[in-house]
Enzyme design. Structure first.
Site, short mmCIF file in Angstrom:
data_model
loop_
_atom_site.label_atom_id
_atom_site.label_comp_id
_atom_site.label_asym_id
_atom_site.label_seq_id
_atom_site.Cartn_x
_atom_site.Cartn_y
_atom_site.Cartn_z
CB CYS A 131 -1.07 -0.13 1.07
SG CYS A 131 -1.28 1.92 1.75
CB CYS A 145 -9.90 10.25 6.53
SG CYS A 145 -8.03 9.56 5.46
CG LEU A 257 -20.00 4.77 -2.94
CD1 LEU A 257 -19.97 5.72 -4.27
CD2 LEU A 257 -21.04 3.66 -3.14
CB CYS A 376 -7.90 2.26 5.76
SG CYS A 376 -7.44 1.04 4.91
N1 SAH Z 1 -7.54 9.57 -1.16
C1 SAH Z 1 -7.68 7.82 -1.49
C2 SAH Z 1 -7.25 7.20 -1.03
C3 SAH Z 1 -6.23 6.58 0.56
S1 SAH Z 1 -7.13 6.26 1.52
C4 SAH Z 1 -9.48 7.98 -1.47
O1 SAH Z 1 -9.68 8.20 -0.56
O2 SAH Z 1 -9.86 6.25 -1.35
C5 SAH Z 1 -7.49 5.08 1.21
C6 SAH Z 1 -9.06 4.13 2.01
O3 SAH Z 1 -8.93 3.72 3.12
C7 SAH Z 1 -10.10 4.88 1.36
O4 SAH Z 1 -11.17 4.23 1.30
C8 SAH Z 1 -10.23 5.70 2.78
O5 SAH Z 1 -12.31 6.49 2.66
C9 SAH Z 1 -10.44 4.62 3.37
N2 SAH Z 1 -9.63 5.35 5.69
C10 SAH Z 1 -9.85 6.78 6.03
N3 SAH Z 1 -9.89 7.08 6.95
C11 SAH Z 1 -10.44 6.15 7.48
C12 SAH Z 1 -10.91 5.16 8.64
N4 SAH Z 1 -10.25 5.84 10.11
N5 SAH Z 1 -11.60 4.46 8.96
C13 SAH Z 1 -11.06 3.53 7.91
N6 SAH Z 1 -11.25 3.22 6.05
C14 SAH Z 1 -10.93 4.55 6.09
FE1 SF4 Z 2 -7.63 11.90 1.73
FE2 SF4 Z 2 -8.47 9.93 1.01
FE3 SF4 Z 2 -8.48 10.24 3.54
FE4 SF4 Z 2 -9.93 11.71 1.55
S1 SF4 Z 2 -10.45 9.35 3.04
S2 SF4 Z 2 -8.99 12.71 3.88
S3 SF4 Z 2 -9.22 11.72 0.21
S4 SF4 Z 2 -6.89 10.18 2.53
#
Ligand code: SAH
Ligand code: SF4
Length: 405
Positions: A131, A145, A257, A376
């Site tokens: 990743c 996030c 999504l 993630c």
């Molecule tokens: N910015 C991009 C890729 C990085 S995030 C995006 O948003 O797709 C990778 C994945 O982890 C995304 O689906 C994001 O929504 C998810 N993610 C982010 N924070 C998270 C959390 N605290 N718990 C579970 N999934 C999370």
């Molecule tokens: Fe950035 Fe992906 Fe996190 Fe959204 S989920 S804040 S786009 S890293």
């Protein structure tokens, strides 16, 4: 709390503050132009580029002296003007379950300071997924996030994106024998890093050009030769660049999504205000080469009482109608200061059952590397140097949410 199984590894050389330009991450044309500028004769350029490409991407050398079929003078010239070195490994952690996390430091590019990012390797039966990150921080502010709470520091260069893959292969012993004859190609089978996902820090489609260059080099058949079907780019939904990804890169697509109604998605994934669901779904339908064997992955984070009802599951099925899709349910990974909670396990299973009965595979992504915060949305969080008390509270929360192994 300490984790006895975490193995500190020897660290690499500290990062140079004003490094020479790297040959990693250049297209063949750019590499040829760089050599020409340093006086390499026109008629030699193609051959030199092809030698360098093989050493860098097939054998993974990080030192010009190892390039034994390149003349000594040429090697000296290359050493004077360029580098093929790896980033500094600030920390390498190995989880109980084999997951590895690297904290990497890159030198400043132009003005600015060195930056740190994380990459995570997740071994599974018969495959292994790396990743990687595309930006330091993120300019988007998805409310669940942790990366979204950290401001964007800068985009990573193509070199820095690729270096994560090269470094992981180094550390996992995943490059072929350096003694192998010239012309050796990377085997398709038996690789430790068999798959790459752009799901680390940052929004890859806000760094389109570097991500494109890096992924085209990663999938180059004479180099790292990762199949485009084994590379997945995850986006929060930058619609114009989704079209460009399909046309210009051609890797697999994952969409964050997380909600099936615009009002809720506006809150969770604020880029939805700019590119609402209808536009996003149109871009997905138009993604080239979709079939049952080549599906879009829809990521859906399970947030208790927010998006986890059976009504939502029903809405999800309706929304995805006609799109070859996989649904990836992600248990929410909590972080200090968040107001969200992970859905109850029972609710996640009910949600998954509903989706399965509608004919979709919906694997629940099991948290991996929990003891090293490799999940993630947690990348780099720890390297923000949480205070000890904060970290203890965080670990307690993680265990409360998921239970111990
Ligand atoms: N910015 C991009 C890729 C990085 S995030 C995006 O948003 O797709 C990778 C994945 O982890 C995304 O689906 C994001 O929504 C998810 N993610 C982010 N924070 C998270 C959390 N605290 N718990 C579970 N999934 C999370
Ligand atoms: Fe950035 Fe992906 Fe996190 Fe959204 S989920 S804040 S786009 S890293």
């Amino acid at each position: 709390m300490t984790h006895p199984k975490l193995k500190p590894m020897p660290l690499s050389q500290p990062v140079e503050l004003s490094p020479k330009p790297s040959l990693i991450g250049l297209t063949r044309e750019e590499m040829g132009a760089a050599l020409k500028e340093k006086g390499v004769a026109d008629k030699q350029i193609k051959m030199r580029v092809s030698q360098l490409w093989n050493w860098i991407y097939v054998r993974g050398v990080s030192d010009f002296d190892a390039m034994v079929n390149v003349s000594k003078d040429m090697r000296e010239m290359l050493k004077t003007h360029f580098t093929v070195a790896r980033p500094e490994i600030v920390e390498e952690q190995v989880s109980n379950d084999g997951t590895r996390k690297w904290l990497l430091r890159f030198p400043p590019r132009g003005a600015g300071r060195p930056v740190e990012i994380e990459a995570v390797y997740i071994p599974e039966e018969g495959r292994g997924t790396l990743c990687i990150s595309s930006q330091v921080g993120c300019s988007l502010t998805c409310s669940f996030c942790h990366t979204g709470t950290q401001r964007l520091v800068r985009n990573l260069t193509a070199e820095e994106i690729l270096s994560q893959l090269l470094l992981a292969r180094d550390r996992l012993g995943d490059f072929p024998d350096r003694e192998a004859p010239q012309g050796t190609v990377m085997p398709a089978e038996g690789r430790k890093v068999s798959n790459v996902v752009m799901m680390g820090m940052g929004e890859p489609l806000y760094n389109f050009d570097s991500v494109k260059t890096a992924l085209l080099i990663a999938s180059d058949g004479d180099g790292l030769s990762l199949s485009k079907r084994r590379i997945t780019l995850s986006t929060s939904g930058v619609v114009p660049e989704i079209y460009r990804t399909g046309d210009e890169i051609g890797v697999m697509l994952a969409i964050s999504l997380h909600a099936v109604r615009d009002d809720l998605r506006d809150m969770l994934v604020p880029i939805n205000k700019k590119y609402p669901l209808k536009e996003l779904m149109d871009a997905c339908r138009a993604y080239p080469g979709l079939s049952n064997a080549r599906r879009i992955t829809f990521e859906y984070v399970m947030l208790k009482g927010v998006n986890d009802s059976l009504e939502d599951a029903k809405g999800l099925i309706q929304l995805l109608k006609g799109i070859p899709a996989k649904i990836n349910l992600i248990p929410f990974n909590p972080w200090p200061g968040t107001n969200y909670q992970c859905s109850e396990w029972e609710q996640i299973e009910k949600f998954a059952d509903f989706i399965n009965s509608a004919g979709y595979a919906s694997p629940i992504r099991t948290p991996r590397g929990r003891d090293i915060l490799a999940a993630c949305g947690q990348l780099k969080s720890e390297s923000e140097r949480m205070r000890k008390t904060e970290r203890l509270a965080f670990e307690a929360m993680m265990i409360a949410n998921h239970g111990e192994d």
